[in-house]
Design a protein around this motif. Structure first.
Motif, mmCIF file in Angstrom:
data_model
loop_
_atom_site.group_PDB
_atom_site.id
_atom_site.type_symbol
_atom_site.label_atom_id
_atom_site.label_comp_id
_atom_site.label_asym_id
_atom_site.label_seq_id
_atom_site.Cartn_x
_atom_site.Cartn_y
_atom_site.Cartn_z
ATOM 1 N N MET A 72 0.896 -1.153 0.000
ATOM 2 C CA MET A 72 0.000 0.000 0.000
ATOM 3 C C MET A 72 0.936 1.205 0.000
ATOM 4 S SD MET A 72 -2.781 -1.392 2.759
ATOM 5 C CE MET A 72 -4.134 -0.330 2.302
ATOM 6 N N GLU A 73 0.550 2.266 -0.603
ATOM 7 C CA GLU A 73 1.497 3.377 -0.734
ATOM 8 C C GLU A 73 0.854 4.685 -0.306
ATOM 9 O OE1 GLU A 73 4.472 2.921 -4.086
ATOM 10 O OE2 GLU A 73 2.850 1.722 -4.909
ATOM 11 N N THR A 74 0.635 4.813 0.999
ATOM 12 C CA THR A 74 0.034 6.036 1.514
ATOM 13 C C THR A 74 0.998 7.209 1.349
ATOM 14 O OG1 THR A 74 -1.212 4.779 3.138
ATOM 15 C CG2 THR A 74 -0.908 7.141 3.580
ATOM 16 N N LEU A 75 0.492 8.279 0.753
ATOM 17 C CA LEU A 75 1.328 9.465 0.595
ATOM 18 C C LEU A 75 1.338 10.264 1.887
ATOM 19 C CD1 LEU A 75 0.152 10.637 -2.939
ATOM 20 C CD2 LEU A 75 2.110 9.202 -2.341
ATOM 21 N N SER A 76 2.468 10.860 2.167
ATOM 22 C CA SER A 76 2.529 11.757 3.320
ATOM 23 C C SER A 76 2.487 13.179 2.796
ATOM 24 C CB SER A 76 3.807 11.520 4.112
ATOM 25 O OG SER A 76 4.871 12.224 3.509
ATOM 26 N N PRO A 77 2.269 14.138 3.684
ATOM 27 C CA PRO A 77 2.237 15.527 3.215
ATOM 28 C C PRO A 77 3.612 15.999 2.744
ATOM 29 C CG PRO A 77 1.286 15.282 5.429
ATOM 30 C CD PRO A 77 1.980 14.011 5.120
ATOM 31 N N GLY A 78 4.658 15.299 3.113
ATOM 32 C CA GLY A 78 6.001 15.773 2.805
ATOM 33 C C GLY A 78 6.398 15.563 1.359
ATOM 34 N N GLU A 79 7.539 16.145 1.014
ATOM 35 C CA GLU A 79 7.996 16.051 -0.372
ATOM 36 C C GLU A 79 8.750 14.740 -0.609
ATOM 37 O OE1 GLU A 79 10.496 18.645 -3.626
ATOM 38 O OE2 GLU A 79 10.377 19.310 -1.551
ATOM 39 N N ASN A 80 9.634 14.394 0.338
ATOM 40 C CA ASN A 80 10.323 13.105 0.203
ATOM 41 C C ASN A 80 9.520 12.065 0.946
ATOM 42 O OD1 ASN A 80 12.484 11.308 -0.532
ATOM 43 N ND2 ASN A 80 12.796 11.164 1.667
ATOM 44 N N ASP A 81 8.954 11.143 0.220
ATOM 45 C CA ASP A 81 7.901 10.315 0.751
ATOM 46 C C ASP A 81 8.294 8.852 0.906
ATOM 47 O OD1 ASP A 81 5.463 10.694 1.767
ATOM 48 O OD2 ASP A 81 4.382 10.302 -0.097
ATOM 49 N N HIS A 82 9.507 8.520 0.500
ATOM 50 C CA HIS A 82 9.916 7.114 0.608
ATOM 51 C C HIS A 82 10.206 6.801 2.061
ATOM 52 C CE1 HIS A 82 10.156 7.494 -3.655
ATOM 53 N NE2 HIS A 82 11.126 8.374 -3.577
ATOM 54 N N ARG A 83 9.652 5.700 2.525
ATOM 55 C CA ARG A 83 9.881 5.366 3.924
ATOM 56 C C ARG A 83 10.599 4.024 4.027
ATOM 57 N NH1 ARG A 83 4.784 7.909 3.630
ATOM 58 N NH2 ARG A 83 3.576 6.050 4.106
ATOM 59 N N GLY A 84 11.190 3.795 5.173
ATOM 60 C CA GLY A 84 12.142 2.697 5.296
ATOM 61 C C GLY A 84 11.487 1.334 5.377
ATOM 62 N N VAL A 85 12.234 0.343 4.921
ATOM 63 C CA VAL A 85 11.639 -0.992 4.855
ATOM 64 C C VAL A 85 12.646 -2.081 5.257
ATOM 65 C CG1 VAL A 85 12.200 -1.490 2.447
ATOM 66 C CG2 VAL A 85 10.016 -2.291 3.406
#
Lengths: 290, 175, 857
Positions: C800-813
């Motif tokens: 699932m790829e929930t967007l965040s309000p921020g510009e850099n949106d890749h999160r750790g895995v």
């Protein structure tokens, strides 16, 4: 770790090998090396001399007698045993053990006879020898002797072989008419040494068991048969009542060790489960007896 | 082979000369007799693609193909390899073209840190040369002697399946 | 080489696709360069003499025979190395915690099996090992502390005499009115959960090569996740100067002194407020317990300041780490100290037995959880009593202290607790050191997700219903965890749970159970959900360790050589995570070029931007990647500005496709990066950067969590338990994860699967086993069992790829697989056996004991 230093000899005749063994107190035979080299790499063993028998002719033979007896030479690998159609047809219990041994790369180098000589308590081949009344062919400058499997395994990693003796071959006698065999085991992971294992050979006359061999591995200092349970099966069809009694006797007879992989109670329980599984499998086998 | 003239004797701490074929090239090197085959490959021949993960025969990282069969090079002395034909990861590609197993591993993201990868690929090559018709269960069993700590194995299995497809009908199995 | 389809480009073309790995071109052909692969001419080899006892006094050590062995160059004992090295100092301490000072080799006392007491250097590793066997050490055994109970017993022999006991830390925090909530709730359920010691076990062991070039220049090559940390620690500990020498050196090095003063001024200007807010009681405790700490800190600090010629550290390929190689090894300090003293190249490649003894162990925790809840299944209060066994020596630099802090902050999970109390204790025992291991805090998830299932069972509601009912959802955001961090839409745990429920086909479960029963098996299903700070919101790290967020800052550089070659410079230290591919994807998309047009520069401390922590904490995607995007954007702006100038166009009209920088719609009149670089050179506009002169050079830092966001998942595990043998099969495993927009799906899948495999190992196979007297029982791979291809099933990964309000949106895995798996697997086993499961490690024996089939021995 790296192996400690040793002297090395690679004789090309059996006599030469035997003289080396006779003349050196602390010599070890090197065949496939799959048991010896881990021990040396862990610096748990430091033989003064390795006698590499790989270039000695005739030791790589599998010889099948007319009666179906099979003699496996000291250089025959587990992979060769596994792949041999003669062994599969004449000594299926031997063939059945091979795939349980380690992984492919180990079987490609490790030898059947080497495994027997190393006598790891959790190894399959010593138990198969016990189940089949195999003979160990030992040779030395003093001459040859045939040692019954029942007398061969004497303790934890200990055998009846003298320091100057080479285990040249193992001879599996012809299977009795009506014999059926299997090897069952439970290991933590596929290919690991067994938590408990059983080489089981039953001889059937019709539906009746006329002879039984329950040879366990991984449940004591060395492979061992459980005579009371075998006796409980003989004369029965391996029916559930007989099995219950055999399983009870297995548990009562064995005194397995505990280690990081399993408790003593677990192994004792498992031995019973394996007995039930093996006998159930063999009694339901139809067609060609083996 | 059988005459006593060819007997080899090396004293404690002595060196010995190993002659064998490695990746198609005849080589001859002198090493201390206690040298493992893996150390001979890595040090004397500078073929460092063969890795050492445990040196007691469990992890499979050092697996090479010797006379057509996968073996643990840490569980062989170099002197035992005298006269044999050896293949290592460095010999898998030919003239700069990857072996199908390498291509398939690339296509399927087979490896991560890749420390285990030479052992896996050499095991797989020996397996496929022996019999390319393998089910997933058989592949898992044959590769069960090689440890990977990164991938969970799925991508490696997919790589082998891809290589099988490629070798069978030129379809790498990648959409 | 074979074509790999990595060609073609355009903005946004690569990010989000399973680009094939750049790294493979060397790694798949045996041309990787791991530390053991580099052996300079004349290199010496080290081996260590190690304690066979868990706990003992050293009463004598005789190295004469070892020194006489041909090929041996030197043997240095613990007592002797104190003349060459400084003791190792505390890092990230906690108020009330005692952290011992200790040397890289032990001299008077050994504290675990494998404790190094001497180093042997010889012409080959084999000879060094021969000599190790000739070193005669006389030990006087002391009682071994092998269990938590023994460590908590105030009468036990103190492993660190200054600590006066083996309980090193005991602290309780209340978040909300815990007593009131527990008094008011309908039910309170309590269980104790135990996790035994595990080990990271990367396939490549640790290793270090200290190399002297012909002209005496020193380069240290190591299997390290953090080259700059290793460099600083070697500078601090592997040399010993007197304080007077060091101060004099600092005073006479004008350039150094000026740079330091400037840096200090700007540091305090930026962070003075945060520093004032953070208390320094941690250090006060330490000084009080061991006054030598202050002296050693001053001496070591002066030494660090007095010189700036620290040897550089480099690493090329690394065979995995999983946290263990984020530690600086005592052995690395010893090898470096001896090599520096000898002035000769020395290599130490750890063997597997050493690695199992001293390469890093983790996760040994006992946690008693009480949950206060109402009859309708509303969970309200949480009370946790944690005891962590850090082993004999503290992790360096990351170990127990930071782990207990993260465990506390994350413990409530994504549940709406009203109040939470955590007591945290750290004990020392005679075992290998506790290090960070992939999701170091993961047992908070394990224990909580176990306890949630316990509550559900006791209340007679399903494990999914209790989660759905009590988890935060979009309607609650913004919200704040009781422990401080804020929650936003990226904490989408409940969404992953709901998706997992859909995919799990729960209506079909009864049929699966019946089918398994017909085969003599018992089937169970387990859910587990978590959120992890990868990177977490901007207030996350301040909740964990106030005043230290700057440690997490991530610098990067984007440059264009004078011949047009594009380089991205990162402080990340890849060791399997495929940074060269994913960062090339991010940069190529920014810069309108192909993957192969990007070169990633990392590792060597002369070139890699400074960052003490290197790779770890699932920060490669969000923070390292954020930095890459930031400098990529900066470089694009600079390139576009120059191109607009050259093409006499407006910057807004400049387009870059396939490396062709042109006015939109007029590609035929475009410029290449090489054309731009040449023009910059011709115009005399080149800039100086690290390691050379560049046409463009953009340096920037991505601060701490940057735009922030949570990485979340729900794991579902199905097990089949063979009730006769205790063997557990996993017929199906599902991960529904949300790490935001994915850079490379195949790489994310690989991270998730690899983590789950380690979780399977943790529950069913792996135990860094010690007996009650702390004798090590798993020192080979025959005893420490890593799951193989026959044990690890296919693992479904749903994104699932929930967007965040921020510009850099890749999160750790990187860590999530390992965080979720132990909970999902043990929950499934509990479901299958219908008994309460209190242990994480469930080998066949324990399974049958739980099932009531056998009695414990």
């Amino acid at each position: 770790m790296k192996a400690p230093p040793f002297a090395y000899a690679r004789p090309t005749t059996l006599d030469s090998a035997l003289e080396l063994l006779a003349g050196n107190d602390d010599a070890k035979v090197l065949a496939g090396g799959q048991s010896l080299l881990p021990v040396m790499n862990l610096r748990l063993g430091a033989p003064a001399l390795l006698v590499d028998i790989s270039r000695i002719p005739m030791l790589d033979r599998i010889v099948v007698d007319d009666d179906g007896a099979v003699t496996i030479g000291a250089l025959v690998t587990h992979a060769a045993v596994e792949a041999s159609p003669e062994i599969a047809s004449h000594q299926p219990i031997v063939a059945a053990a091979a795939p349980h041994i380690g992984h492919r790369a180990i079987r490609n180098r490790g030898t059947c006879v080497g495994s027997i000589a190393h006598a790891d308590p959790a190894a399959e081949m010593p138990a198969v020898c016990l189940a089949t009344d195999a003979m160990m062919i030992a040779t030395s400058t003093r001459g040859d002797r045939a040692i019954p499997a029942a007398d061969f395994f004497t303790g934890f990693l200990e055998t009846d072989l003298a320091d100057d003796e080479l285990l040249a071959a193992v001879r599996f006698p012809a299977s009795p008419v009506g014999a059926r065999g299997t090897v069952v085991e439970v290991a933590r992971r596929h290919g690991d040494y067994a938590l408990a294992g059983l080489a089981c050979r039953l001889v059937f006359d019709g539906d009746t068991i006329t002879d039984a061999a329950l040879a366990y591995f991984g449940v004591g200092p060395h492979a061992q048969r459980v005579a009371p349970a075998e006796a409980a099966l003989v004369g029965t069809s391996g029916d559930d009542d007989a099995l219950d009694e055999a399983v009870r006797l297995v548990a009562a007879t064995l005194d397995p060790p505990a280690d990081v992989h399993g408790s003593a109670n677990y192994r004792r329980h498992l031995a019973g489960v394996l007995c039930r599984r093996a006998v159930t499998e063999l009694r339901s086998e139809t067609g060609e007896a083996r | 082979m059988s005459d006593t003239m060819n007997e080899t004797h090396v004293a404690l701490g002595g060196d010995t000369t190993i002659s064998c074929t490695v990746n198609g090239q005849a080589v001859s090197v002198e090493v201390p007799v206690r040298t493992s085959l893996s150390d001979m490959l890595r040090s004397a021949l500078e073929l460092t693609g063969t890795h050492l993960g445990c040196e007691h025969g469990v992890c499979g990282a050092c697996t090479i193909v010797l006379d057509g069969a996968a073996v643990r090079s840490c569980l062989m002395l170099a002197v035992q390899a005298d006269g044999t034909e050896i293949r290592t990861i460095e010999g898998l590609a030919t003239d700069g073209t990857w072996h199908p197993i390498q291509q398939a591993m690339h296509d399927h993201h087979g490896f991560q840190c890749a420390f285990c990868s030479p052992g896996f690929m050499m095991t797989a090559v020996a397996m496929l040369e022996d019999d390319p018709n393998r089910t997933e269960a058989e592949i898992r069993e044959e590769l069960g002697g090689n440890l990977c700590r990164c991938t969970g194995y799925e991508s490696i299995i997919d790589g082998v399946l891809g290589a099988i497809a490629e070798m069978r009908d030129g379809d790498g199995g990648v959409a | 080489m074979s074509p790999d389809g990595n060609q073609g480009s355009g903005l946004g073309a690569f990010t989000g696709t399973s680009v094939k790995r750049v790294e493979d071109h060397r790694l798949l052909v045996g041309e990787g360069r791991y530390v053991a692969d580099v052996v300079p001419d004349g290199c010496l080899h080290a081996a260590f003499v190690r304690s066979p006892f868990p706990h003992a006094r050293i009463t004598g050590i005789d190295t004469a025979d070892a020194k006489r062995l041909p090929g041996v160059v030197t043997v240095v004992t613990g007592a002797e190395i104190e003349a060459l090295t400084n003791p190792i100092l505390p890092f990230l301490a906690l108020p009330g915690l005692y952290t011992p000072l200790y040397h890289c080799l032990s001299s008077e006392r050994v504290r675990f099996v494998g404790d190094p007491v001497a180093i042997v250097v010889a012409s080959s590793r084999a000879i060094a090992e021969d000599a190790v066997e000739l070193v005669d050490v006389t030990y006087e055994p002391l009682p071994g502390i092998g269990t938590l109970d023994a460590a908590l017993d105030t009468a036990s022999e103190p492993i660190w005499p200054k600590a006066k006991g083996n309980l090193l830390y005991d602290h309780t925090n209340d978040h909300g009115d815990v007593d009131a909530v527990f008094a008011d709730a309908d039910h309170v359920f309590t269980e104790t959960f135990r996790c035994p010691r595990q080990s990271n076990q990367p396939m490549e062991t640790r290793g270090i090569l200290v190399e002297f070039s012909a002209d005496g220049e020193i380069t240290v090559r190591a299997a390290t996740q953090a080259p700059h940390m290793l460099r600083w620690q070697l500078a601090a500990y592997a040399r010993k100067e007197s304080a007077a020498q060091a101060v004099k050196a600092f005073a006479t090095n004008t350039e150094r002194r000026t740079a330091f003063v400037d840096a200090a001024k700007s540091f305090f200007a930026e962070r003075g407020e945060a520093l004032q807010a953070s208390d320094n009681t941690a250090m006060q405790t330490q000084m009080k317990t061991d006054p030598r700490t202050a002296l050693q800190m001053m001496r070591t600090g002066a030494q660090l300041l007095g010189r700036d010629d620290y040897p550089h550290v480099t690493a090329d390929d690394i065979g995995g780490g999983f946290g263990a190689k984020g530690s600086v090894a005592r052995e690395e300090i010893a090898v470096a100290a001896v090599a520096f003293a000898l002035g000769r190249s020395v290599s130490w490649i750890e063997d597997r037995m050493e690695n199992l003894m001293d390469g890093g162990q983790a996760r040994e925790e006992e946690m008693t959880l009480s949950i206060a809840c109402d009859a309708d299944g509303t969970i309200r209060g949480l009370d946790v009593d944690l005891v962590l066994d850090q082993g004999a020596y503290p992790g360096n630099p990351i170990g127990a202290p930071i782990t207990v802090r993260i465990m506390e902050v994350m413990q409530p999970g994504a549940y709406r607790f009203e109040a939470f109390r955590q007591r945290s204790r750290i004990v020392t025992t005679n075992k290998g050191k506790y290090v960070a291991y992939r999701g170091p805090w993961a047992n908070e998830t394990w224990a909580r997700e176990r306890m949630v299932n316990v509550v559900a069972r006791r209340l007679g509601i399903s494990q999914t219903e209790i989660r759905r009912k009590n988890m935060y959802g979009d309607e609650d955001f913004p919200a704040t965890m009781l422990t401080g961090p804020s929650l936003d839409v990226t904490c989408s745990v409940r969404k992953t749970l709901e998706r997992a429920e859909e995919l799990a086909d729960l209506p079909g479960l009864d049929a699966l159970r019946a089918d398994a029963a017909a085969r003599g098996k018992r089937l169970g299903i387990g859910f587990a959900s978590y959120h992890e700070a990868a990177p977490g919101p901007p207030d996350y790290w301040e909740s964990v360790n106030p005043g230290t967020s700057a440690l997490l800052d991530q610098p990067a550089t984007a440059s264009v050589d004078t011949d047009g070659k594009i380089k991205i410079w990162t402080s990340q230290m890849p060791h399997g995570q495929s940074h060269e591919t994913t960062y090339a994807q991010l940069a190529a998309d920014q810069l309108g070029v192909g993957i192969d047009d990007i070169e990633l520069v990392y590792g060597h401390t002369s070139r890699a931007p400074f960052d003490l922590l290197g790779t770890g904490g699932s920060r490669g995607g969000p923070v390292g990647g954020g930095a890459v995007r930031k400098v990529g954007r900066g470089l694009r702006a600079a390139v576009v500005a120059k191109a607009a100038d050259m093409l006499e166009a407006n910057v807004d009209d400049i387009s870059i496709v396939d490396g062709n920088i042109h006015v939109a719609g007029v590609p035929a009149r475009g410029l290449g990066y090489a054309d731009l670089a040449a023009r910059v050179v011709a115009d005399g506009e080149t800039v100086e950067g690290k390691d050379g002169t560049y046409a463009f050079n953009v340096e920037d830092t991505y601060t701490s969590a940057g735009d922030g966001g949570w990485s979340v998942a729900t794991h579902v595990c199905w097990v089949e338990v063979d009730i006769e043998t205790g063997l557990v099969d996993i017929p199906r495993y599902l991960v529904v994860e949300d790490c935001g927009p994915i850079i490379n799906p195949a790489i994310v899948d690989g991270q998730a699967r690899g983590g789950v495999a380690q979780g399977i190992g943790a529950v069913l196979y792996e135990r860094a086993a010690y007996d009650d007297d702390a004798n090590l029982q798993a020192s080979t791979y025959m005893d420490y069992l890593i799951p193989t291809a026959t044990e690890v099933p296919r693992i479904e990964v749903e994104h699932m790829e929930t967007l965040s309000p921020g510009e850099n949106d890749h999160r750790g895995v990187g860590e999530g697989g390992m965080i979720g798996a132990p909970a999902a697997i043990t929950n499934a086993i509990e479901d299958a056996l219908d008994v309460t499961v209190n242990e994480q490690y469930l080998p066949p024996t324990r399974i049958l004991e739980l099932a009531g089939v056998i009695e414990p021995d």
